[in-house]
Design an enzyme around this catalytic site. Structure first.
Site, PDB file in Angstrom:
ATOM      1  N   SER A  14      36.465 -85.787  57.277  1.00 14.55           N
ATOM      2  CA  SER A  14      35.167 -85.229  57.217  1.00 14.55           C
ATOM      3  C   SER A  14      34.769 -85.159  55.536  1.00 14.55           C
ATOM      4  O   SER A  14      33.571 -85.119  55.238  1.00 14.55           O
ATOM      5  CB  SER A  14      35.057 -83.792  57.887  1.00 14.55           C
ATOM      6  OG  SER A  14      35.868 -82.839  57.058  1.00 14.55           O
ATOM      7  N   ASN A  15      35.888 -85.067  54.740  1.00 15.01           N
ATOM      8  CA  ASN A  15      35.362 -85.002  53.257  1.00 15.01           C
ATOM      9  C   ASN A  15      34.903 -86.325  53.024  1.00 15.01           C
ATOM     10  O   ASN A  15      33.907 -86.505  52.078  1.00 15.01           O
ATOM     11  CB  ASN A  15      36.646 -84.393  52.398  1.00 15.01           C
ATOM     12  CG  ASN A  15      36.685 -83.104  52.572  1.00 15.01           C
ATOM     13  OD1 ASN A  15      35.717 -82.487  51.727  1.00 15.01           O
ATOM     14  ND2 ASN A  15      37.599 -82.364  53.287  1.00 15.01           N
ATOM     15  N   MET A  91      47.723 -86.963  53.497  1.00 12.36           N
ATOM     16  CA  MET A  91      49.271 -86.163  53.539  1.00 12.36           C
ATOM     17  C   MET A  91      50.256 -86.543  53.225  1.00 12.36           C
ATOM     18  O   MET A  91      51.449 -86.676  53.911  1.00 12.36           O
ATOM     19  CB  MET A  91      49.027 -85.512  55.060  1.00 12.36           C
ATOM     20  CG  MET A  91      47.938 -84.994  55.501  1.00 12.36           C
ATOM     21  SD  MET A  91      47.426 -83.607  54.720  1.00 12.36           S
ATOM     22  CE  MET A  91      48.634 -82.309  55.172  1.00 12.36           C
ATOM     23  N   LEU A  94      52.407 -88.758  46.205  1.00 15.45           N
ATOM     24  CA  LEU A  94      52.312 -89.976  45.456  1.00 15.45           C
ATOM     25  C   LEU A  94      53.452 -90.154  44.502  1.00 15.45           C
ATOM     26  O   LEU A  94      53.835 -89.145  43.830  1.00 15.45           O
ATOM     27  CB  LEU A  94      51.039 -90.214  45.071  1.00 15.45           C
ATOM     28  CG  LEU A  94      49.852 -90.316  45.885  1.00 15.45           C
ATOM     29  CD1 LEU A  94      48.452 -90.079  45.022  1.00 15.45           C
ATOM     30  CD2 LEU A  94      49.793 -91.523  46.166  1.00 15.45           C
ATOM     31  N   HIS A 110      41.958 -79.355  47.363  1.00 15.96           N
ATOM     32  CA  HIS A 110      42.878 -78.145  47.931  1.00 15.96           C
ATOM     33  C   HIS A 110      42.022 -76.986  48.305  1.00 15.96           C
ATOM     34  O   HIS A 110      41.410 -76.374  47.588  1.00 15.96           O
ATOM     35  CB  HIS A 110      43.936 -78.035  47.119  1.00 15.96           C
ATOM     36  CG  HIS A 110      44.949 -77.155  47.508  1.00 15.96           C
ATOM     37  ND1 HIS A 110      45.869 -77.380  48.450  1.00 15.96           N
ATOM     38  CD2 HIS A 110      44.988 -75.664  47.352  1.00 15.96           C
ATOM     39  CE1 HIS A 110      46.649 -76.509  48.784  1.00 15.96           C
ATOM     40  NE2 HIS A 110      46.127 -75.324  48.207  1.00 15.96           N
ATOM     41  N   ASP A 146      49.898 -80.230  44.521  1.00 12.32           N
ATOM     42  CA  ASP A 146      49.113 -79.286  44.088  1.00 12.32           C
ATOM     43  C   ASP A 146      48.696 -78.648  42.728  1.00 12.32           C
ATOM     44  O   ASP A 146      48.580 -77.510  42.430  1.00 12.32           O
ATOM     45  CB  ASP A 146      48.862 -78.305  45.149  1.00 12.32           C
ATOM     46  CG  ASP A 146      48.505 -78.895  46.559  1.00 12.32           C
ATOM     47  OD1 ASP A 146      47.910 -79.907  46.601  1.00 12.32           O
ATOM     48  OD2 ASP A 146      49.210 -78.246  47.749  1.00 12.32           O
ATOM     49  N   GLN A 174      32.384 -75.826  52.580  1.00 16.50           N
ATOM     50  CA  GLN A 174      32.095 -75.816  51.186  1.00 16.50           C
ATOM     51  C   GLN A 174      32.762 -77.101  50.640  1.00 16.50           C
ATOM     52  O   GLN A 174      32.274 -77.294  49.421  1.00 16.50           O
ATOM     53  CB  GLN A 174      32.369 -74.432  50.607  1.00 16.50           C
ATOM     54  CG  GLN A 174      31.962 -73.229  50.912  1.00 16.50           C
ATOM     55  CD  GLN A 174      30.349 -73.255  50.826  1.00 16.50           C
ATOM     56  OE1 GLN A 174      29.972 -73.705  49.972  1.00 16.50           O
ATOM     57  NE2 GLN A 174      29.871 -72.962  52.032  1.00 16.50           N
TER      58      GLN A 174
HETATM   59  C1  GRF Z   1      40.997 -80.721  53.672  1.00 14.65           C
HETATM   60  O1  GRF Z   1      40.976 -78.975  54.091  1.00 14.65           O
HETATM   61  C2  GRF Z   1      41.393 -80.580  52.240  1.00 14.65           C
HETATM   62  O2  GRF Z   1      41.308 -79.551  51.461  1.00 14.65           O
HETATM   63  C3  GRF Z   1      42.863 -80.899  52.596  1.00 14.65           C
HETATM   64  O3  GRF Z   1      43.088 -81.935  53.621  1.00 14.65           O
HETATM   65  C4  GRF Z   1      41.584 -81.383  54.344  1.00 14.65           C
HETATM   66  C5  GRF Z   1      41.242 -82.653  54.867  1.00 14.65           C
HETATM   67  O4  GRF Z   1      40.048 -82.522  55.728  1.00 14.65           O
HETATM   68  N1  GRF Z   1      43.577 -81.459  51.207  1.00 14.65           N
HETATM   69  P1  GRF Z   1      39.268 -83.961  56.413  1.00 14.65           P
HETATM   70  O5  GRF Z   1      40.252 -84.623  56.895  1.00 14.65           O
HETATM   71  O6  GRF Z   1      38.487 -84.361  55.122  1.00 14.65           O
HETATM   72  O7  GRF Z   1      38.394 -83.421  57.608  1.00 14.65           O
END
Ligand code: GRF
Length: 184
Positions: A14-15, A91, A94, A110, A146, A174
């Site tokens: 989704s990001n 996930m 690296l 994060h 992180d 957000q």
């Molecule tokens: C997000 O919550 C981000 O902060 C974390 O992984 C999640 C990814 O969400 N690093 P999406 O796959 O972009 O919906």
């Protein structure tokens, strides 16, 4: 000229979608040259294909070790001309070699206000601790998970009694707003 960015993801994406939407609307002056994943069945890859973007997907289990996988990934990123590598739910740690190769050009998002609550349960850990304000951090990636210089943070107030997944959902919303800003 638009910045050539590559997205690394392992899941929902989704990001990635939020970044792509901002590019399409003209709010973000960038172009996605590759969406890459270590999970060939990641939903985010489907979104990328639907948007007509180039993808690279290889199960990391096909490689003898992390360094070998990251070398192949790095070759694909370089061939695509990636100037900035955007981790969006990638996930997998690296390797040092990869981070040396793309020094200062890898960023991550994060779901907590780093350096508090690193790791995969940022929102749940914040609720368990009882903090009153949580949030999001976009940062440059260093070898320790992180960690690395902060680019943007956003605060998300915690609601007393709220479950971790509800906070997580508000944080997620957000993230979609601030990740494109951080890239811009
Ligand atoms: C997000 O919550 C981000 O902060 C974390 O992984 C999640 C990814 O969400 N690093 P999406 O796959 O972009 O919906």
């Amino acid at each position: 000229m638009a910045l050539n960015i590559a997205i690394l993801l392992s899941g929902f994406g989704s990001n990635f979608q939020a970044i792509q939407d901002k590019i399409e609307s003209g709010a973000l002056d960038a172009s996605i040259c590759l969406v890459a994943s270590n999970k060939p069945d990641a939903r985010g890859l489907e979104r990328a294909r639907a948007a007509g973007l180039a993808t690279w997907a290889e199960p990391h289990q096909n490689y003898p070790d992390r360094v070998a996988f990251d070398a192949a990934l790095g070759d694909a990123l370089e061939a695509a001309g990636a100037e900035l590598i955007v981790l969006a739910g990638y996930m997998r740690l690296l390797s040092k070699d990869f981070l040396e190769r793309f020094k200062g050009r890898v960023i991550n998002i994060h779901p907590a206000l780093l350096p508090s609550f690193p790791g995969v349960h940022g929102a749940a850990d914040a609720v368990a601790y009882g903090v009153k304000i949580s949030g999001i951090t976009v940062h440059f990636v260093e070898e320790i998970m992180d960690s690395g210089p902060v680019i943007i943070q956003a605060a998300v107030p915690c609601i007393p009694g709220e479950a971790a997944d509800a906070l997580q959902a508000r944080i997620h919303k957000q993230e979609h707003r601030i990740y494109p800003q951080a890239i811009q």
